[in-house]
Design a protein around this motif. Structure first.
Motif, PDB file in Angstrom:
ATOM      1  N   GLY A 127      38.182  66.287  81.415  1.00 19.53           N
ATOM      2  CA  GLY A 127      38.700  66.712  80.371  1.00 19.53           C
ATOM      3  C   GLY A 127      37.819  66.818  79.046  1.00 19.53           C
ATOM      4  O   GLY A 127      37.744  67.620  78.247  1.00 19.53           O
ATOM      5  N   MET A 128      37.113  65.458  78.868  1.00 23.61           N
ATOM      6  CA  MET A 128      36.376  65.264  77.651  1.00 23.61           C
ATOM      7  C   MET A 128      35.196  66.257  77.689  1.00 23.61           C
ATOM      8  O   MET A 128      34.967  67.131  76.440  1.00 23.61           O
ATOM      9  CB  MET A 128      35.801  63.979  77.823  1.00 23.61           C
ATOM     10  CG  MET A 128      34.729  63.681  76.810  1.00 23.61           C
ATOM     11  SD  MET A 128      34.023  62.117  76.855  1.00 23.61           S
ATOM     12  CE  MET A 128      32.390  62.322  76.511  1.00 23.61           C
ATOM     13  N   HIS A 155      41.525  64.462  72.661  1.00 21.42           N
ATOM     14  CA  HIS A 155      40.764  65.624  73.513  1.00 21.42           C
ATOM     15  C   HIS A 155      39.751  64.750  74.209  1.00 21.42           C
ATOM     16  O   HIS A 155      38.788  65.717  74.314  1.00 21.42           O
ATOM     17  CB  HIS A 155      40.341  66.550  72.361  1.00 21.42           C
ATOM     18  CG  HIS A 155      41.418  67.255  71.595  1.00 21.42           C
ATOM     19  ND1 HIS A 155      42.517  68.178  72.075  1.00 21.42           N
ATOM     20  CD2 HIS A 155      41.776  67.141  70.185  1.00 21.42           C
ATOM     21  CE1 HIS A 155      43.288  68.508  71.069  1.00 21.42           C
ATOM     22  NE2 HIS A 155      42.766  68.063  70.042  1.00 21.42           N
ATOM     23  N   GLY A 156      39.788  63.750  74.375  1.00 24.22           N
ATOM     24  CA  GLY A 156      38.729  62.988  74.945  1.00 24.22           C
ATOM     25  C   GLY A 156      37.801  62.145  73.924  1.00 24.22           C
ATOM     26  O   GLY A 156      37.846  62.461  72.785  1.00 24.22           O
TER      27      GLY A 156
HETATM   28  C1  PLP Z   1      44.824  66.239  76.056  1.00 19.17           C
HETATM   29  C2  PLP Z   1      43.861  65.507  76.853  1.00 19.17           C
HETATM   30  N1  PLP Z   1      42.442  66.320  76.530  1.00 19.17           N
HETATM   31  C3  PLP Z   1      41.489  65.681  77.045  1.00 19.17           C
HETATM   32  C4  PLP Z   1      41.632  64.489  77.684  1.00 19.17           C
HETATM   33  C5  PLP Z   1      40.309  63.860  78.132  1.00 19.17           C
HETATM   34  O1  PLP Z   1      40.246  63.994  79.621  1.00 19.17           O
HETATM   35  P1  PLP Z   1      39.282  62.829  80.547  1.00 19.17           P
HETATM   36  O2  PLP Z   1      40.029  61.700  80.456  1.00 19.17           O
HETATM   37  O3  PLP Z   1      39.150  63.447  81.823  1.00 19.17           O
HETATM   38  O4  PLP Z   1      38.020  63.000  79.901  1.00 19.17           O
HETATM   39  C6  PLP Z   1      42.473  63.667  77.622  1.00 19.17           C
HETATM   40  C7  PLP Z   1      42.633  62.503  78.552  1.00 19.17           C
HETATM   41  O5  PLP Z   1      43.876  61.748  78.605  1.00 19.17           O
HETATM   42  C8  PLP Z   1      43.896  64.603  77.114  1.00 19.17           C
HETATM   43  O6  PLP Z   1      45.179  63.751  77.307  1.00 19.17           O
END
Ligand code: PLP
Length: 441
Positions: A127-128, A155-156
């Motif tokens: 997600g990041m 957002h990561g």
């Molecule tokens: C809304 C949102 N965006 C981005 C991320 C980042 O995702 P990742 O942990 O897969 O990098 C998260 C993680 O919890 C999230 O909740």
């Protein structure tokens, strides 16, 4: 099974000795014994041996009903057969090609069919990565520098959005972020369209993108006010800024097409991860064809990754999405169970004299220990986080695992059957009774 007595106020007998031994060793080898900060809770977490359906089992053999579910990733439940079988078959055909494969095309077509804004997609891993590159794409397309984000959204852990983590604390020093990055990250309160209108009047011509969690799931659970997302969309259009929905949590969970389908608002770009592959590592950026075209090799914005589109994750994602398409009714079924659970928790808390409000939407819910409305991060922070910690521990003692922070969300899966919900309510009743007695002193 012998239980340790080191956990504190409530739950002194919750965590077993094998977890304690592992935590002691882990703490010597890893930072605070964990690989992601939220996994640590006081005085130490339990360690998982295996998981199936809605349950995780720790190394001492204790089962827990899981309402963390990989922070939302496991919509179909742990070790979901259809996905695991598909992955097992793929493993025999290879785990990494780094050459285009037929399955990537199949997944892209599924994403295009399910996600309203997905004219074009690019697969990434987390997600990041997805939000980071979505912001780069927006900057390259608009040739502008500034980004607007909302207080309490997550957002990561990358510089572009961590720079100003929340409004009362400029996180540039804590997170070692360059001033030029932090200065181009503007933070506003969520659910406040006038704040965005004011800012855009002043700086709109420099704003590349507005990035938002369409439903906030990182400040507890906070849904958008009616019309809020539509207003964001029209303000962005007026100033030529792109609207990015971060659907890392809401994607495939709120609805097959995420929050954009649920609320009927189409962003310019959107990011997906978590529930997209029911627990396998994959993410994607989806969006308008003309915007996505800035990416190399068509455009000049370089973005690449060795593991992007790897056949294991792609196979898991195809199996997950195909199942969701064939069983669309599961969204309604899980949402009904979630609302039954939310109503029951509300009643129990009320009966025990605890001031709390409960938010739920689709398969997500969260309790806030406050009697005031919660509609943004500032109001979420007025909740009694100390009481939340005790609530977490009281539930853990009853064999119910929820994310350990007030500022996270509980997630249901398809495996949380009616019987599991009834069982959870009984356990919650016992936990909240203990909490009620404790809070009376
Ligand atoms: C809304 C949102 N965006 C981005 C991320 C980042 O995702 P990742 O942990 O897969 O990098 C998260 C993680 O919890 C999230 O909740």
């Amino acid at each position: 099974m012998r239980r340790s007595s080191r956990i504190g106020e409530i739950g002194s007998e919750s965590i077993g000795d094998a977890s304690v031994r592992l935590f002691d060793k882990a703490s010597r080898l890893m930072v605070k014994g964990v690989n992601s900060p939220i996994r640590y809770f006081e005085p130490y977490p339990f360690f998982v041996k295996h998981a199936r359906g809605c349950k995780v089992y720790d190394v001492d053999g204790s089962p827990y009903i899981d309402y963390c579910m990989g922070y939302g990733a496991l919509l179909l439940g742990h070790a979901f057969k259809g996905v695991i079988d598909a992955v097992r078959a793929q493993l025999a055909r290879g785990s990494l090609y780094c050459i285009p494969s037929e399955h990537e095309v199949e997944l892209a077509e599924l994403l295009n069919t399910c996600i309203p804004c997905a004219e074009a997609v690019r697969l990434v891993n987390t997600g990041m990565e997805a939000t980071y590159h979505a912001i780069r794409i927006a900057r390259a397309y608009t040739r502008r520098r500034k980004i607007v984000r909302f207080d309490g959204c997550y957002h990561g852990s990358h510089d572009y959005t961590l720079a100003r983590n929340n409004m009362d604390r400029d996180a540039r020093v804590d997170n070692a972020i360059l001033d030029c990055v932090a200065d181009n990250t503007l933070v506003l309160p969520y659910n406040d369209p006038d704040a965005l209108k004011d800012l855009m009047q002043r700086e709109g011509n420099d704003v590349a993108a507005v990035i938002v969690e369409p439903v906030m799931a990182n400040a507890g659970l906070i849904p958008p006010d009616p019309g809020y997302l539509a207003t964001l969309s029209s303000i962005c259009r007026e100033y030529g800024s792109l609207l990015i929905f971060d659907e890392v949590v809401t994607g495939f969970r709120l609805a097959l097409g995420g929050a954009q389908e649920y609320y009927g608002i189409k962003p310019d770009l959107a990011t997906f991860a978590k529930a997209m592959a029911n627990g396998f590592v994959i993410a994607c950026i989806a969006g308008r064809r003309d915007v996505m075209s800035v990416l190399a090799p068509e455009g000049r914005l370089y973005q690449g990754s060795t593991f992007a589109g790897n056949p294991v994750s792609v196979t898991a994602s195809i199996a997950t999405i195909r199942y969701l398409i064939r069983h669309r009714s599961l969204y309604k079924i899980i949402a009904e169970r979630c609302s039954r659970l939310a109503d029951a928790v509300k009643d129990i808390l009320h009966d025990r004299g605890l001031e709390a409000i409960v938010h739920n939407i689709a398969s997500m819910l969260q309790v806030f220990f406050t009697d005031k409305d919660v509609r943004d991060y500032a109001t979420a922070k007025r909740s009694d986080t100390g009481l939340f910690k005790l609530y977490f521990k009281a539930l853990l003692k009853q064999g119910v695992f929820i994310p350990p922070s007030q500022f996270e969300v509980c997630f249901l899966s398809l495996a949380h059957s009616d019987a599991v919900i009834r069982d959870t309510v009984e356990r919650m009743d016992r936990a909240i009774r203990e909490l009620g007695e404790l809070s009376k002193g």
